[in-house]
Scaffold this active site. Structure first.
Site, PDB file in Angstrom:
ATOM      1  N   SER A  32       0.831  -1.208   0.000  1.00  0.00           N
ATOM      2  CA  SER A  32       0.000   0.000   0.000  1.00  0.00           C
ATOM      3  C   SER A  32       0.861   1.252   0.000  1.00  0.00           C
ATOM      4  O   SER A  32       1.706   1.425   0.880  1.00  0.00           O
ATOM      5  CB  SER A  32      -0.874   0.055   1.257  1.00  0.00           C
ATOM      6  OG  SER A  32      -1.606  -1.112   1.395  1.00  0.00           O
ATOM      7  N   HIS A  63      -4.183  -1.180  -4.848  1.00  0.00           N
ATOM      8  CA  HIS A  63      -3.389  -2.261  -5.443  1.00  0.00           C
ATOM      9  C   HIS A  63      -3.820  -2.439  -6.898  1.00  0.00           C
ATOM     10  O   HIS A  63      -4.968  -2.786  -7.174  1.00  0.00           O
ATOM     11  CB  HIS A  63      -3.609  -3.578  -4.696  1.00  0.00           C
ATOM     12  CG  HIS A  63      -3.056  -3.555  -3.314  1.00  0.00           C
ATOM     13  ND1 HIS A  63      -1.778  -3.962  -3.004  1.00  0.00           N
ATOM     14  CD2 HIS A  63      -3.599  -3.140  -2.158  1.00  0.00           C
ATOM     15  CE1 HIS A  63      -1.579  -3.805  -1.722  1.00  0.00           C
ATOM     16  NE2 HIS A  63      -2.659  -3.318  -1.173  1.00  0.00           N
ATOM     17  N   HIS A  85      -4.069 -10.828  -0.790  1.00  0.00           N
ATOM     18  CA  HIS A  85      -4.041 -10.904   0.676  1.00  0.00           C
ATOM     19  C   HIS A  85      -4.917 -12.044   1.183  1.00  0.00           C
ATOM     20  O   HIS A  85      -6.005 -12.287   0.640  1.00  0.00           O
ATOM     21  CB  HIS A  85      -4.570  -9.602   1.274  1.00  0.00           C
ATOM     22  CG  HIS A  85      -3.724  -8.412   0.980  1.00  0.00           C
ATOM     23  ND1 HIS A  85      -4.007  -7.533  -0.034  1.00  0.00           N
ATOM     24  CD2 HIS A  85      -2.591  -7.959   1.569  1.00  0.00           C
ATOM     25  CE1 HIS A  85      -3.097  -6.579  -0.051  1.00  0.00           C
ATOM     26  NE2 HIS A  85      -2.210  -6.815   0.896  1.00  0.00           N
ATOM     27  N   TYR A  87      -6.544 -11.867   3.811  1.00  0.00           N
ATOM     28  CA  TYR A  87      -7.778 -11.284   4.370  1.00  0.00           C
ATOM     29  C   TYR A  87      -8.870 -11.113   3.315  1.00  0.00           C
ATOM     30  O   TYR A  87     -10.035 -10.895   3.645  1.00  0.00           O
ATOM     31  CB  TYR A  87      -7.524  -9.970   5.117  1.00  0.00           C
ATOM     32  CG  TYR A  87      -6.979  -8.815   4.289  1.00  0.00           C
ATOM     33  CD1 TYR A  87      -7.749  -8.152   3.349  1.00  0.00           C
ATOM     34  CD2 TYR A  87      -5.681  -8.377   4.493  1.00  0.00           C
ATOM     35  CE1 TYR A  87      -7.245  -7.099   2.618  1.00  0.00           C
ATOM     36  CE2 TYR A  87      -5.161  -7.317   3.775  1.00  0.00           C
ATOM     37  CZ  TYR A  87      -5.950  -6.680   2.829  1.00  0.00           C
ATOM     38  OH  TYR A  87      -5.445  -5.641   2.108  1.00  0.00           O
ATOM     39  N   GLU A  88      -8.496 -11.224   2.048  1.00  0.00           N
ATOM     40  CA  GLU A  88      -9.525 -11.190   0.984  1.00  0.00           C
ATOM     41  C   GLU A  88     -10.126 -12.570   0.766  1.00  0.00           C
ATOM     42  O   GLU A  88     -11.009 -12.740  -0.069  1.00  0.00           O
ATOM     43  CB  GLU A  88      -8.903 -10.713  -0.329  1.00  0.00           C
ATOM     44  CG  GLU A  88      -8.406  -9.286  -0.302  1.00  0.00           C
ATOM     45  CD  GLU A  88      -7.577  -8.985  -1.545  1.00  0.00           C
ATOM     46  OE1 GLU A  88      -8.164  -8.465  -2.510  1.00  0.00           O
ATOM     47  OE2 GLU A  88      -6.368  -9.262  -1.555  1.00  0.00           O
ATOM     48  N   ALA A 115       2.853  -1.483   4.353  1.00  0.00           N
ATOM     49  CA  ALA A 115       2.502  -0.439   5.320  1.00  0.00           C
ATOM     50  C   ALA A 115       2.287  -1.153   6.648  1.00  0.00           C
ATOM     51  O   ALA A 115       1.753  -2.263   6.665  1.00  0.00           O
ATOM     52  CB  ALA A 115       1.232   0.268   4.880  1.00  0.00           C
ATOM     53  N   MET A 213      -0.295  -6.919   7.453  1.00  0.00           N
ATOM     54  CA  MET A 213      -1.109  -8.032   6.944  1.00  0.00           C
ATOM     55  C   MET A 213      -0.512  -8.694   5.704  1.00  0.00           C
ATOM     56  O   MET A 213      -1.244  -9.237   4.872  1.00  0.00           O
ATOM     57  CB  MET A 213      -2.533  -7.531   6.648  1.00  0.00           C
ATOM     58  CG  MET A 213      -3.207  -6.887   7.850  1.00  0.00           C
ATOM     59  SD  MET A 213      -4.805  -6.207   7.430  1.00  0.00           S
ATOM     60  CE  MET A 213      -5.129  -5.177   8.860  1.00  0.00           C
ATOM     61  N   SER A 214       0.805  -8.635   5.563  1.00  0.00           N
ATOM     62  CA  SER A 214       1.439  -9.273   4.396  1.00  0.00           C
ATOM     63  C   SER A 214       2.868  -9.685   4.771  1.00  0.00           C
ATOM     64  O   SER A 214       3.224  -9.725   5.944  1.00  0.00           O
ATOM     65  CB  SER A 214       1.470  -8.288   3.211  1.00  0.00           C
ATOM     66  OG  SER A 214       2.328  -7.217   3.503  1.00  0.00           O
ATOM     67  N   ASN A 237       1.161   4.348  11.046  1.00  0.00           N
ATOM     68  CA  ASN A 237       0.350   4.686  12.229  1.00  0.00           C
ATOM     69  C   ASN A 237       0.947   4.006  13.451  1.00  0.00           C
ATOM     70  O   ASN A 237       1.746   3.079  13.310  1.00  0.00           O
ATOM     71  CB  ASN A 237      -1.101   4.202  12.023  1.00  0.00           C
ATOM     72  CG  ASN A 237      -1.186   2.710  11.757  1.00  0.00           C
ATOM     73  OD1 ASN A 237      -0.892   2.248  10.638  1.00  0.00           O
ATOM     74  ND2 ASN A 237      -1.552   1.946  12.751  1.00  0.00           N
ATOM     75  N   HIS A 249      -8.082   2.919   7.362  1.00  0.00           N
ATOM     76  CA  HIS A 249      -7.343   2.435   6.188  1.00  0.00           C
ATOM     77  C   HIS A 249      -6.938   3.606   5.283  1.00  0.00           C
ATOM     78  O   HIS A 249      -5.840   3.626   4.730  1.00  0.00           O
ATOM     79  CB  HIS A 249      -8.203   1.422   5.416  1.00  0.00           C
ATOM     80  CG  HIS A 249      -7.501   0.791   4.244  1.00  0.00           C
ATOM     81  ND1 HIS A 249      -6.303   0.107   4.367  1.00  0.00           N
ATOM     82  CD2 HIS A 249      -7.810   0.762   2.926  1.00  0.00           C
ATOM     83  CE1 HIS A 249      -5.925  -0.312   3.175  1.00  0.00           C
ATOM     84  NE2 HIS A 249      -6.808   0.071   2.284  1.00  0.00           N
TER      85      HIS A 249
HETATM   86  N1  HPA Z   1      -2.249  -3.036  11.853  1.00  0.00           N
HETATM   87  C1  HPA Z   1      -2.232  -3.958  10.858  1.00  0.00           C
HETATM   88  N2  HPA Z   1      -1.905  -3.670   9.617  1.00  0.00           N
HETATM   89  C2  HPA Z   1      -1.570  -2.414   9.331  1.00  0.00           C
HETATM   90  C3  HPA Z   1      -1.544  -1.404  10.299  1.00  0.00           C
HETATM   91  C4  HPA Z   1      -1.915  -1.734  11.637  1.00  0.00           C
HETATM   92  O1  HPA Z   1      -1.911  -0.903  12.566  1.00  0.00           O
HETATM   93  N3  HPA Z   1      -1.149  -0.260   9.689  1.00  0.00           N
HETATM   94  C5  HPA Z   1      -0.935  -0.573   8.382  1.00  0.00           C
HETATM   95  N4  HPA Z   1      -1.183  -1.876   8.160  1.00  0.00           N
END
Ligand code: HPA
Length: 278
Positions: A32, A63, A85, A87-88, A115, A213-214, A237, A249
């Site tokens: 991302s 993406h 991903h 999660y998809e 990210a 998440m990757s 973050n 997001h």
């Molecule tokens: N948690 C999980 N995945 C993320 C985060 C987070 O805080 N920030 C960017 N991807």
């Protein structure tokens, strides 16, 4: 062929080979907000995932779903724009398919970017984290069910998954360019929900510095294939509960995009070093 995933990857790679002139040396998997570097490719060829038989279709915001080939600072590069991903709903076999394709096309070094949220409270938003290790918190492993061979055993050593020499190169490049950088342990979770503050406190105790998440699943598969691996996180973050603000997001994407040009500079300099023999 070493396993069914590689067989599928080889069929896709054969279609790509008809469209490119030079075998790529370096693979860049762009997470991302990391897309900017593709703008610096020279003599580029774009191969949409949708144009390839056997390729799944991806559709997450931010993406693109392409392979891009070209010359980056003298290095033959293959860029993966778009991930599958878990999660998809994709399984680990799809999640690592781009890695399997990179390998089939001759890539020997792969940079995995993402990210991530910081768990280490000394990190700052916008920092670059060079991965020194990971914790696979997905409960999945891409090597489950893969048939071991003498050349490609599945009991793969993960002691130094992220290449120590290339990490030094990255630190050097960041210092040269004045890019604030950290070294840390990345933890991959399944997502797509963000973590709870209690989970963040628990994962801090596990020794993770950032969460996303990757990447970990891809790194495991790339090491199985004996590729050199580096990982880079854009800290977008602070982890849930570590600051007042809720995690969105859209904020993750905009932070990573804001850093895009600077991080593209790091990737370009890294490609240059690789072309010079690093
Ligand atoms: N948690 C999980 N995945 C993320 C985060 C987070 O805080 N920030 C960017 N991807």
């Amino acid at each position: 062929m070493i396993n069914p995933i590689q067989e599928r990857a080889a069929l896709i790679a054969r279609q790509i080979q008809t469209k490119i002139v030079r075998s790529p040396q370096l693979g860049l998997v762009l997470g991302s907000g990391w897309g900017t570097v593709a703008e610096f490719l020279e003599d580029s060829v774009c191969v949409p995932f949708a144009s390839l038989d056997g390729m799944p279709h991806c559709g997450v915001q931010g993406h693109a779903g392409n392979f891009a080939f070209g010359n980056l600072e003298g290095c033959a590069v293959m860029i993966v724009q778009g991930r599958f991903h878990m999660y998809e709903g994709w399984g680990p076999g799809e999640a690592i398919l781009p890695i399997a394709i990179l390998y089939e096309l001759g890539v020997s070094t792969v940079v995995l970017t993402n990210a991530a949220g910081a768990l280490n409270e000394s990190f700052h938003i916008g920092d670059l984290m060079v991965l020194c290790d990971h914790i696979n918190g997905t409960g999945k492993n891409p090597l489950v069910g893969v048939h071991a061979t003498n050349e490609f055993p599945v009991f793969v050593d993960m002691t130094s998954i992220y290449d120590a020499k290339l990490r030094l190169v990255l630190n050097d490049v960041c210092d040269e360019q004045g890019v604030p950088h950290q070294t840390g342990v990345y933890m991959q979770l399944l997502g797509p929900s963000f973590e709870t503050p209690a989970e963040i406190r628990a994962f801090q105790k596990f020794g993770a510095d950032a969460v996303g998440m990757s990447t970990a699943i891809e790194a495991i598969y790339a090491r199985y294939l004996k590729m050199r691996v580096v990982g880079l996180s854009c800290i977008t973050n602070m982890g849930a509960g570590l600051c007042e603000k809720k995690i969105e997001h859209s904020d993750v994407l905009s932070c990573a995009q804001e850093r895009g040009k600077i991080f593209a500079g790091v990737l370009r300099a890294f490609a240059r070093r690789l072309a010079q023999g690093a």
